[in-house]
Design an enzyme around this catalytic site. Sequence first.
Site, PDB file in Angstrom:
ATOM      1  N   VAL A   1      42.968  35.358  31.360  1.00 22.78           N
ATOM      2  CA  VAL A   1      41.894  35.285  30.377  1.00 22.78           C
ATOM      3  C   VAL A   1      40.528  35.476  31.039  1.00 22.78           C
ATOM      4  O   VAL A   1      39.647  36.150  30.490  1.00 22.78           O
ATOM      5  CB  VAL A   1      41.941  33.930  29.638  1.00 22.78           C
ATOM      6  CG1 VAL A   1      40.755  33.800  28.687  1.00 22.78           C
ATOM      7  CG2 VAL A   1      43.244  33.793  28.871  1.00 22.78           C
ATOM      8  N   CYS A   2      40.350  34.893  32.231  1.00 20.93           N
ATOM      9  CA  CYS A   2      39.058  35.027  32.905  1.00 20.93           C
ATOM     10  C   CYS A   2      38.761  36.479  33.259  1.00 20.93           C
ATOM     11  O   CYS A   2      37.605  36.916  33.221  1.00 20.93           O
ATOM     12  CB  CYS A   2      39.024  34.146  34.154  1.00 20.93           C
ATOM     13  SG  CYS A   2      40.263  34.562  35.396  1.00 20.93           S
ATOM     14  N   THR A   3      39.826  37.244  33.581  1.00 22.61           N
ATOM     15  CA  THR A   3      39.636  38.665  33.876  1.00 22.61           C
ATOM     16  C   THR A   3      39.221  39.421  32.623  1.00 22.61           C
ATOM     17  O   THR A   3      38.295  40.239  32.651  1.00 22.61           O
ATOM     18  CB  THR A   3      40.923  39.265  34.457  1.00 22.61           C
ATOM     19  OG1 THR A   3      41.273  38.583  35.663  1.00 22.61           O
ATOM     20  CG2 THR A   3      40.751  40.751  34.763  1.00 22.61           C
TER      21      THR A   3
ATOM     22  N   ASN B   1      35.447  37.927  31.538  1.00 25.83           N
ATOM     23  CA  ASN B   1      34.261  38.040  32.383  1.00 25.83           C
ATOM     24  C   ASN B   1      34.364  39.019  33.542  1.00 25.83           C
ATOM     25  O   ASN B   1      33.338  39.537  33.985  1.00 25.83           O
ATOM     26  CB  ASN B   1      33.901  36.663  32.958  1.00 25.83           C
ATOM     27  CG  ASN B   1      33.479  35.676  31.897  1.00 25.83           C
ATOM     28  OD1 ASN B   1      32.776  36.036  30.952  1.00 25.83           O
ATOM     29  ND2 ASN B   1      33.916  34.438  32.032  1.00 25.83           N
ATOM     30  N   PHE B   2      35.579  39.250  34.065  1.00 26.30           N
ATOM     31  CA  PHE B   2      35.675  40.000  35.314  1.00 26.30           C
ATOM     32  C   PHE B   2      36.695  41.149  35.255  1.00 26.30           C
ATOM     33  O   PHE B   2      37.612  41.229  36.077  1.00 26.30           O
ATOM     34  CB  PHE B   2      36.058  39.049  36.468  1.00 26.30           C
ATOM     35  CG  PHE B   2      35.207  37.815  36.540  1.00 26.30           C
ATOM     36  CD1 PHE B   2      33.840  37.909  36.774  1.00 26.30           C
ATOM     37  CD2 PHE B   2      35.767  36.554  36.363  1.00 26.30           C
ATOM     38  CE1 PHE B   2      33.050  36.775  36.838  1.00 26.30           C
ATOM     39  CE2 PHE B   2      34.984  35.417  36.433  1.00 26.30           C
ATOM     40  CZ  PHE B   2      33.628  35.524  36.664  1.00 26.30           C
TER      41      PHE B   2
END
Length: 559
Positions: free
Chosen positions: A31-33, A36-37
Amino acid sequence: LGPKGNMQVVVPNESESYGSSADPPEPSIPVCTLKNFPYEISHTIQWARDLFDGYFYRRPKQANDRVEEIAAMEDLGAFGRTLIEKLGEDAASNMAEELGEDLGPFPFIVGNADCSDPEYVLAVKKVSLNWAIREAHRLFYVAMDELLQKHPADSVDDDGAAFWSGTRRKPRPLRFIPLDSEEDEVSAQQVIINERIAQFVRSAARLRMESFLTVDDNKVDDESSSISLEEALISLEEQAKLLYKKKKSKEILHNLSGGASSDDITMSEVLEKLNGAKTGASFLPTLNIADFEKDDESNGHVAFVTAASNLRAMSYGIPPADAMETRRVAGRIVPAMITTTGLVSALSCLELVKMVRGGLPLAMHRNAFVNLALPFFAFTAPVPAEEVGGVDGKTHTIWDRITVKGGGSKSPTRTMTLGKFLKKIHKKAGCGEDIEISSISYGPFMIYANFLHGDDEGLLATPLLDIVRDAVISEDDDDDMFFEEDDAEEEGEKENTPSAVILSEEQKAILSKLERKRFIDFSVAVENTETGEEFELPPIRLVKDKERTHDENIEDMPQ
């Protein structure tokens, strides 16, 4: 699946079935990828695909589910407090904002709310364009700017290494700058950014319009929801200055709020957004829900995902993808290869020859796993069917059944009572006196439990098939027993008229299948009354009086 293929041998009564094992789950993107990234185009495409579902499926469904409740609401404050208690401040504020946008007073108060009214169509187009412009600014400028404020270009991580390194790409906030802007210089790169933002606004506004336009009209007149690139650019230029000042205005208002507590601010924000939702909800609108369809080029779904994905890719310095590649990734399309199909077919034919010959031990058969791209070829012997422990040390596999038949014309299956069925199971399974049947289930429906119905003479004297039908109609499962004799007696009469009940399509399908099938499979659990151990018997098959057909013998194969 492209160069990959596999072939599994299933030998009746010997090997495990196809459903005995499951394929490993597909690797998912963290999810973080996604949030945001991202560092690959597949990440931005998946992000855009999720954005589509949120905008055009989840939000319209949420509005439709809440519209009557909000329209009839007298105390918005109580509703707002309930939202904050259940969801938390941030989630409650987001929901209120979404409901305020989706059920706002416009465009419902304009025209006759259909595509044949030009005044209504223009109102919907204006609202949709303004919404799409706000979302473009929020997604590709505000969100990126906030991420950079949280992690500046020169920031480091916990290990002291540069934060924006490795797979972490530093984003670039993107915003629309008019060509005649006096404040900012418009470069050739900015012209491309402007065009990409206009493409996003155009596709998002079109789908937003179709959420408001009536379904029948959408099928007849697609041009009513069409938006040209020029219209999107004109709207962007008109609102550019207002959008640039929006964040600063919010900061000034926040500073001027003085001593107001954060709880008061959150509550006032929620109420302000819900006020707009209540005004629009009074018209009881029904928004159209869009399911992503990758194969229809005219519906604008792939165009939206492509525009959103490529804008995000541009922000993170990722090479963009065309509509064809976006369709492949978003639709999870794996191209078929005739060479792989030919190989798997040939391997299947070899195993079929072995099966026809017969008499071969299980170890002589072979499952196959291939990947022509590597190349990789692996062959393994089929796994024997797992043996499950039963009563008195007996074992059984997925291929075993305990068959129970009616007593012919003197005692047909349709009149077999639950009590008689219990006795037949006890005898057929070879259970001793210390073994007691603890539960009987038909699919997800519990029809008997000894701790509830062991002494219920009325239920034990009821025909088994009637109990199964009642269970399906009442929609009860293991957590909520359908047969409540005491409640029925208190009401003065027991309703046993399925015709008086409105059945769902799923219930009708289950009952229809129940009537057509020549047998019914039950799951039965037994308990050793001395040791307290529980065992699962092989499936108990109740065979109806008529003979089974060839098709049903095939249906008998484990899945």
